[in-house]
Enzyme design. Structure first.
Site, PDB file in Angstrom:
ATOM      1  N   ALA A  66       0.856  -1.196   0.000  1.00  0.00           N
ATOM      2  CA  ALA A  66       0.000   0.000   0.000  1.00  0.00           C
ATOM      3  C   ALA A  66       0.886   1.238   0.000  1.00  0.00           C
ATOM      4  O   ALA A  66       2.109   1.142   0.172  1.00  0.00           O
ATOM      5  CB  ALA A  66      -0.893   0.022   1.238  1.00  0.00           C
ATOM      6  N   LYS A  67       0.306   2.368  -0.220  1.00  0.00           N
ATOM      7  CA  LYS A  67       1.020   3.648  -0.076  1.00  0.00           C
ATOM      8  C   LYS A  67      -0.029   4.734   0.089  1.00  0.00           C
ATOM      9  O   LYS A  67      -1.161   4.575  -0.366  1.00  0.00           O
ATOM     10  CB  LYS A  67       1.860   3.934  -1.336  1.00  0.00           C
ATOM     11  CG  LYS A  67       3.038   4.837  -1.092  1.00  0.00           C
ATOM     12  CD  LYS A  67       4.200   4.094  -0.473  1.00  0.00           C
ATOM     13  CE  LYS A  67       5.396   4.954  -0.248  1.00  0.00           C
ATOM     14  NZ  LYS A  67       6.559   4.143   0.188  1.00  0.00           N
TER      15      LYS A  67
END
Ligand code: NAD
Length: 430
Positions: free
Chosen positions: A111-112
């Site tokens: 994720a980011k």
């Protein structure tokens, strides 16, 4: 944020990860539906972040959290505060996290996140408010078994402390919801230097296997922040000669070896510009760093800095080690390969940070802190196995390091997806 420069950067990050993906997917004969599944994000949130400024006015910022894949575990990845953060860039970086966690075989997905803001222009109170509103708006998608943020550009341990506190208001005491926290709130010993330490281990293993000297070998490093400064310090302790370093203000060069303990104090601890260092050697420009003849070149600042147009045909080193994310463009990868210069890829070389983030999560869930010796030993063990896995494929299939690493990551994520079966029940992140 609508500037063409930004669009180009975002497209570059995306194009880089995509072209690498295709190479490895072809090698694995990956089914078409699996390619589609693994290219797109599982979930992408865009949120408004309204903030009351100190002067009484309001600003409405934009924030993002992209969960690329959660088949192997909760999504994991940093949050950056940057005026040019945008959804496409965040997606590219989230994708890299999926491959990185899979390669290191830690039970996370990728994720980011980001908020489009310049944190340097904010007071501490404003920064806290941005963080609390952003956390609250994405909190439905967060959780110790769902999605676990960490610091990235423009965020730090204090920001993680606020995220942890904001999330805990609803979720109860939940230190494992973020990593990179201050030690006093459950952060892990050894996290700060972990990425640089992991890069150093990768270089050590490569040196032992392929004879490029580390002790007495020469190194040039772009970037003297968390990754570059700790890498320089640790390599210096190993007897390497750091002959060039740089930061956003310029570089410093000494063929006899820079006095790294003093440079570390000057540029990293005291936050002074690298070119203002008063020691043996002289200043160089950022561009001149690429002309320095050395054994190891470690770009550890920005993405997309080794390009066909600028330096891929002329850099003069035996190995490139990616301390930063995506510093080498795909076409440069090919140019370097043709020139016989191996590139040790980001999602292997700079994975030490996420590995120790994983250790922090484990310590938080078990409510049992580890000693620094245990953290370091376990990090070394994880980096060693991942390096050996990649090297085996490099040797067996005669492919570049990045392609080899990609085949491992893709195969692991694809296997987890197949075993879980129903692709709408990606429950680690649903
Ligand atoms: P940082 O903000 O601590 O340091 C960045 C450094 O790069 C600073 O010294 C800055 O002055 C320098 N820099 C910026 N622009 C430059 C330019 N044009 N020329 C030369 N130097 C320049 O960031 P960091 O945490 O060290 O991260 C660096 C890179 O490593 C980023 O790509 C980041 O995504 C990646 N990375 C970081 C970690 C981590 O744990 N910190 C983990 C994995 C990957």
């Amino acid at each position: 944020m609508t500037s063409t420069v930004l669009k180009r950067t975002s497209m570059t990050t995306r194009a880089i990860t995509r072209s690498q993906f295709d190479l490895a997917a072809d090698l694995l004969n990956l089914e078409d539906y699996m390619r589609q599944l693994l290219v797109r994000p599982f979930r992408s949130l865009t949120v408004e972040v309204p903030v009351r400024m100190d002067d009484g006015s309001y600003q409405v910022l934009e924030g993002y959290r992209v969960q690329h894949n959660g088949a192997r575990g909760p999504c994991k990845g940093g949050v950056r505060y940057h005026p040019e953060a945008d959804e496409l860039e965040v997606l590219g970086l989230a994708t890299t996290m999926t491959w990185k966690t899979a390669l290191l075989d830690i039970p996370f997905g990728g994720a980011k996140g980001g908020v489009q803001v310049d944190p340097r222009g904010l007071s501490t109170r404003e920064l806290e408010e941005v963080t609390r509103v952003f956390t609250s708006r994405i909190s439905l998608a967060l959780g110790p078994y769902r999605d676990i943020p960490a610091p990235d550009m423009g965020t730090n341990a204090q920001v993680m402390a606020w995220m942890f506190d904001e999330y805990s208001k609803r979720g109860g005491y939940s230190p494992a919801v973020v990593t990179g926290k201050p030690i006093a709130l459950g952060g892990s010993l050894g996290r700060e230097e972990a990425t640089g330490r992991g890069v150093m281990y990768t270089m050590q293993y490569f040196s032992q296997d392929y004879g490029v000297p580390l002790k007495g070998g020469t190194v040039a490093i772009q970037g003297f922040g968390n990754v570059g400064a700790h890498l320089a310090r640790l390599l210096h302790e190993q007897g390497a000669k750091i002959i060039a370093v740089s930061d956003v203000d310029g570089g410093f060069h000494n063929d006899g070896g820079i006095d790294i303990p003093r440079m570390f104090q000057h540029a990293y601890v005291d936050r002074r510009p690298v070119p203002e260092f008063k020691g043996e050697g002289g200043t160089i420009t950022n561009d001149q760093l690429w002309n320095v003849s050395c054994d190891w070149l470690a770009p550890s600042a920005l993405g997309g800095v080794i390009t066909k147009e600028k330096n891929a045909s002329t850099i003069d080193c035996k190995v490139v080690v990616e301390g930063a994310n995506t510093p080498v463009t795909p076409i440069s990868d090919k140019i370097l390969d043709d020139r016989g210069i191996p590139v040790l890829p980001d999602f292997l070389a700079n994975a030490g940070g996420v590995v120790v983030s994983y250790f922090e999560w484990v310590q938080n869930l078990q409510q049992h802190p580890w000693s620094i010796t245990k953290v370091t030993e376990e990090l070394e063990a994880k980096m060693r196995v991942a390096y050996d896995d990649v090297r085996k494929i490099v040797e067996e299939k005669g492919v570049p390091w990045r392609t080899a690493a990609f085949t491992i990551s893709l195969a692991r994520v694809a296997e987890a997806e197949r075993l879980r079966g129903h692709h709408d029940s990606n429950s680690a992140s649903s």
